[in-house]
Enzyme design. Structure first.
Site, PDB file in Angstrom:
ATOM      1  N   HIS A  43       0.858  -1.187   0.000  1.00 25.64           N
ATOM      2  CA  HIS A  43       0.000   0.000   0.000  1.00 25.64           C
ATOM      3  C   HIS A  43       0.895   1.238   0.000  1.00 25.64           C
ATOM      4  CE1 HIS A  43      -3.837   2.065   1.735  1.00 25.64           C
ATOM      5  NE2 HIS A  43      -3.111   2.937   1.046  1.00 25.64           N
ATOM      6  N   GLU A  70      -2.684  -1.788  -3.218  1.00 19.56           N
ATOM      7  CA  GLU A  70      -3.855  -1.066  -2.745  1.00 19.56           C
ATOM      8  C   GLU A  70      -3.494   0.387  -2.472  1.00 19.56           C
ATOM      9  OE1 GLU A  70      -4.970  -3.316   0.726  1.00 19.56           O
ATOM     10  OE2 GLU A  70      -3.716  -2.081   2.045  1.00 19.56           O
ATOM     11  N   HIS A 190      -8.486  -6.091   7.170  1.00 16.86           N
ATOM     12  CA  HIS A 190      -8.309  -5.054   8.190  1.00 16.86           C
ATOM     13  C   HIS A 190      -8.601  -5.632   9.575  1.00 16.86           C
ATOM     14  CE1 HIS A 190      -7.326  -0.814   8.899  1.00 16.86           C
ATOM     15  NE2 HIS A 190      -8.002  -0.981  10.014  1.00 16.86           N
TER      16      HIS A 190
END
Length: 239
Positions: A43, A70, A190
């Site tokens: 990310h 991401e 998450h």
């Protein structure tokens, strides 16, 4: 079996805290795959506080499984992803100053934007996924963007797990069923960890992939990276 993609951002965070190349994020990407991970997630953020744009380019050649990038789809991010051509791009609604993801996309308010971005990625042959809350209206609108997948934002599940895990997982079961009905595949991520992952995987139908970083890397400090990856993989077997 649900696939495990290991987010190696926190490896880069540790490296950046000291400078230099230790720990080596490219080696980490190689190792997690050798230890059984089905993919690698990164990310990159605008301030490069963990994974850098250079890291993304350096990691791509060592991927033997699946590469997932991401991030928030700024022009800079879009151009980076298109130049690297990962297997999957996951769109998250984080502003630049965000410490970590805190919600999914409002696919109604941002519909046109998401539709345009997804179209651009799909023209490049890159599979798309939208980071999303387990809300029926958001799931229903997501399919109209032509995304391939949705990634369910699981922090609410992780928070509610200890108190009432059946109640905590229920919205995610409904969301996964709806997404599948509408023709989208389902990812999740998450705050999933060794305590709550098995139950989530057991309950969620059609779950294709989970992306786990912070908890997995933290566990690796005590268990070692190879044992930790194996431990998470063991929890993802479907009965």
């Amino acid at each position: 079996m649900t696939k495990l993609s290991v987010n190696i951002n926190k490896i880069a965070t540790l490296r950046n805290s000291r400078g230099g190349i230790i720990p080596d994020v490219v080696k980490a990407a190689v190792d997690v795959q050798l230890f059984g991970a089905d993919g690698v997630t990164v990310h990159p953020r605008p301030d490069e506080r963990h994974i850098t744009r250079k890291d993304v380019h350096n990691i791509r050649p060592v991927i033997k499984t699946e590469f997932n990038i991401e991030g928030y789809p700024s022009r800079e991010f879009i151009d980076l992803v298109k130049s690297v051509r990962p297997h999957q791009v996951t769109l998250v609604p984080d502003p630049p100053e965000a410490i970590t993801s805190s919600s999914g996309w409002d696919t109604i308010a941002h519909f046109s934007f998401l539709q345009e971005v997804i179209s651009e990625f799909k023209e490049s042959g890159i599979r798309t996924s939208i980071f999303i809350d387990p809300v029926e209206e958001m799931i229903s609108k997501a399919v109209e963007t032509d995304t391939d997948r949705v990634e369910l934002y699981t922090e609410p599940y992780a928070t509610g797990y200890a108190k009432d895990r059946e109640k905590a997982v229920a919205p995610f079961v409904a969301a996964a069923n709806l997404a599948n009905k509408l023709g989208m595949k389902v990812n999740a991520g998450h705050d999933l960890n060794l305590e709550n992952l098995a139950y989530f995987n057991e309950c969620i139908p059609f779950l294709k992939e989970v992306s786990i970083g912070h908890a997995l890397i933290a566990d690796a400090l005590y268990l070692g990276l190879e044992r930790t990856v194996a431990s998470y993989k063991a929890l993802l077997k479907k009965n």
